[in-house]
Design a protein around this motif. Structure first.
Motif, mmCIF file in Angstrom:
data_model
loop_
_atom_site.group_PDB
_atom_site.id
_atom_site.type_symbol
_atom_site.label_atom_id
_atom_site.label_comp_id
_atom_site.label_asym_id
_atom_site.label_seq_id
_atom_site.Cartn_x
_atom_site.Cartn_y
_atom_site.Cartn_z
ATOM 1 N N LEU A 24 0.834 -1.212 0.000
ATOM 2 C CA LEU A 24 0.000 0.000 0.000
ATOM 3 C C LEU A 24 0.865 1.258 0.000
ATOM 4 N N LEU A 25 1.857 1.251 0.855
ATOM 5 C CA LEU A 25 2.714 2.427 0.952
ATOM 6 C C LEU A 25 3.505 2.651 -0.333
ATOM 7 N N THR A 26 4.075 1.573 -0.846
ATOM 8 C CA THR A 26 4.857 1.675 -2.079
ATOM 9 C C THR A 26 3.998 2.166 -3.237
ATOM 10 N N ASN A 27 2.832 1.585 -3.356
ATOM 11 C CA ASN A 27 1.934 1.977 -4.450
ATOM 12 C C ASN A 27 1.572 3.455 -4.353
ATOM 13 N N TYR A 28 1.247 3.882 -3.160
ATOM 14 C CA TYR A 28 0.826 5.274 -3.011
ATOM 15 C C TYR A 28 1.965 6.230 -3.346
ATOM 16 N N ILE A 29 3.133 5.956 -2.803
ATOM 17 C CA ILE A 29 4.258 6.872 -3.035
ATOM 18 C C ILE A 29 4.685 6.846 -4.495
ATOM 19 N N THR A 30 4.620 5.680 -5.095
ATOM 20 C CA THR A 30 4.963 5.586 -6.516
ATOM 21 C C THR A 30 4.044 6.474 -7.357
ATOM 22 N N LEU A 31 2.778 6.486 -6.990
ATOM 23 C CA LEU A 31 1.798 7.257 -7.762
ATOM 24 C C LEU A 31 1.788 8.738 -7.411
ATOM 25 N N HIS A 32 1.904 9.030 -6.113
ATOM 26 C CA HIS A 32 1.679 10.405 -5.670
ATOM 27 C C HIS A 32 2.875 11.062 -5.003
ATOM 28 N N GLY A 33 3.927 10.321 -4.777
ATOM 29 C CA GLY A 33 5.033 10.883 -4.009
ATOM 30 C C GLY A 33 4.656 11.006 -2.539
ATOM 31 N N HIS A 34 5.458 11.804 -1.810
ATOM 32 C CA HIS A 34 5.127 11.965 -0.383
ATOM 33 C C HIS A 34 5.233 13.434 0.027
ATOM 34 N N PRO A 35 4.313 14.264 -0.516
ATOM 35 C CA PRO A 35 4.355 15.683 -0.183
ATOM 36 C C PRO A 35 4.030 15.959 1.276
ATOM 37 N N ASN A 36 3.288 15.073 1.909
ATOM 38 C CA ASN A 36 2.869 15.304 3.291
ATOM 39 C C ASN A 36 2.775 13.965 4.015
ATOM 40 N N TYR A 60 13.543 1.102 4.217
ATOM 41 C CA TYR A 60 13.309 -0.247 3.686
ATOM 42 C C TYR A 60 12.729 -0.285 2.279
ATOM 43 N N LEU A 61 11.735 0.536 2.002
ATOM 44 C CA LEU A 61 10.998 0.380 0.748
ATOM 45 C C LEU A 61 11.556 1.188 -0.414
#
Length: 272
Positions: A24-36, A60-61
């Motif tokens: 879940l985390l990888t997918n989200y960051i891949t799509l949206h980055g981590h602005p917040n 780790y990821l």
DNA sequence: AACATGGTCAACCGCTAGTTA
DNA sequence: ATAACTAGCGGTTGACCATGT
């Protein structure tokens, strides 16, 4: 000012991450980055606090994380950088692509610290023997108080864990280096003992006003951190140590280590 | 086989610096 | 100027595993 807790203590998961959470985390960051980071877990459908997500990603990821054992070059680099920077793991990690501050911190505490202490103890023994030899053969030309001996010893020990108070050691090594360094192993030992302190002192002499002016904000904070870390050592030599200089010397070290082993270091050493 | 001990490493905690309103 | 907030850092913890007794 009051500080809000980093996450609500109820309802958020702690402990080891599951494969599903990682996905879940990888997918989200891949799509949206981590602005917040704080908002990220909710958006990604995770029951974790943002801080936990950030740590998981960084340590780790992240796709550029390097897995596996540290190479001897990496370990030597950590030792050298720790000698200069102290426990500034993020700064050390910045010089080791693919390695995280957490990983480096763990490696230091589990492997490298012991190695450095062992190495230092061996040096102390050698110094002690040399001292006894000198005093007996020279018929003790000058008296040496117990305090003096103690201060020498404690200075050596401090050099293991901090970057200060090792000028005497390095100077002694330097004065004898050309005579005694007959093998690549010897040369490496000299580098271990004196290279970085020599670098610091030479930069201290050579840095110009223009150099200072040209530094970025990041470099200034770096300088501040160094001052903060070393303010108890009674010297501000490190305050003139800047990022681009670090990079230069790091590159120089890593590029010359191979030639060191091949016995081609003599020209490089003579530059210093 | 059972337990003790030590090493390793992922994760957490508390703090500070920097940013924004 | 300052309160509120986030990101990041370094220290510490605890679970897990290997090894020794």
């Amino acid at each position: 000012m009051g500080r809000r807790p980093c996450c609500e203590k109820t309802g958020l998961k702690k402990g080891p991450w599951s494969g599903e959470e990682d996905q879940l985390l990888t997918n989200y960051i891949t799509l949206h980055g981590h602005p917040n980071w704080r908002a990220l877990p909710k958006l990604a459908g995770l029951l974790r606090c943002g801080k936990s997500c950030r740590l998981r990603w960084i340590n780790y990821l992240r796709p550029d994380i390097k897995r596996g054992n540290f190479t001897s070059l990496e370990e030597d680099t950590i030792i050298h950088l720790h000698h200069i920077l102290g426990n500034r793991w993020s700064a050390i990690a910045a010089k080791l692509p693919g390695r995280t501050d957490n990983e480096i911190k763990n490696v230091w505490h589990t492997h490298l610290k012991k190695r450095v202490v062992l190495h230092q103890n061996q040096d102390d023994e050698i110094n002690k023997e040399a001292f006894v030899d000198t005093t007996t053969t020279a018929a003790a030309k000058r008296p040496t108080s117990p305090q003096q001996q103690q201060s020498t010893s404690s200075g050596d020990v401090s050099a293991v864990t901090t970057s200060g108070n090792n000028n005497d050691i390095s100077n002694n090594s330097n004065s004898n280096s050309k005579d005694s360094a007959t093998s690549s192993k010897d040369v490496l030992a000299i580098i271990d003992e004196s290279f970085w302190s020599e670098v610091v002192s030479s930069m201290d002499c050579n840095i110009s006003g223009d150099d200072v002016k040209s530094e970025t904000k990041i470099d200034n904070s770096w300088e501040d951190s160094l001052d903060r870390n070393h303010k108890d050592m009674g010297t501000n030599n490190y305050s003139k140590l800047y990022n681009h200089d670090m990079e230069f010397w790091f590159d120089h070290l890593t590029s010359t280590t191979t030639s060191l082993i091949a016995g081609e270091i003599s020209d490089d050493i003579s530059e210093f």
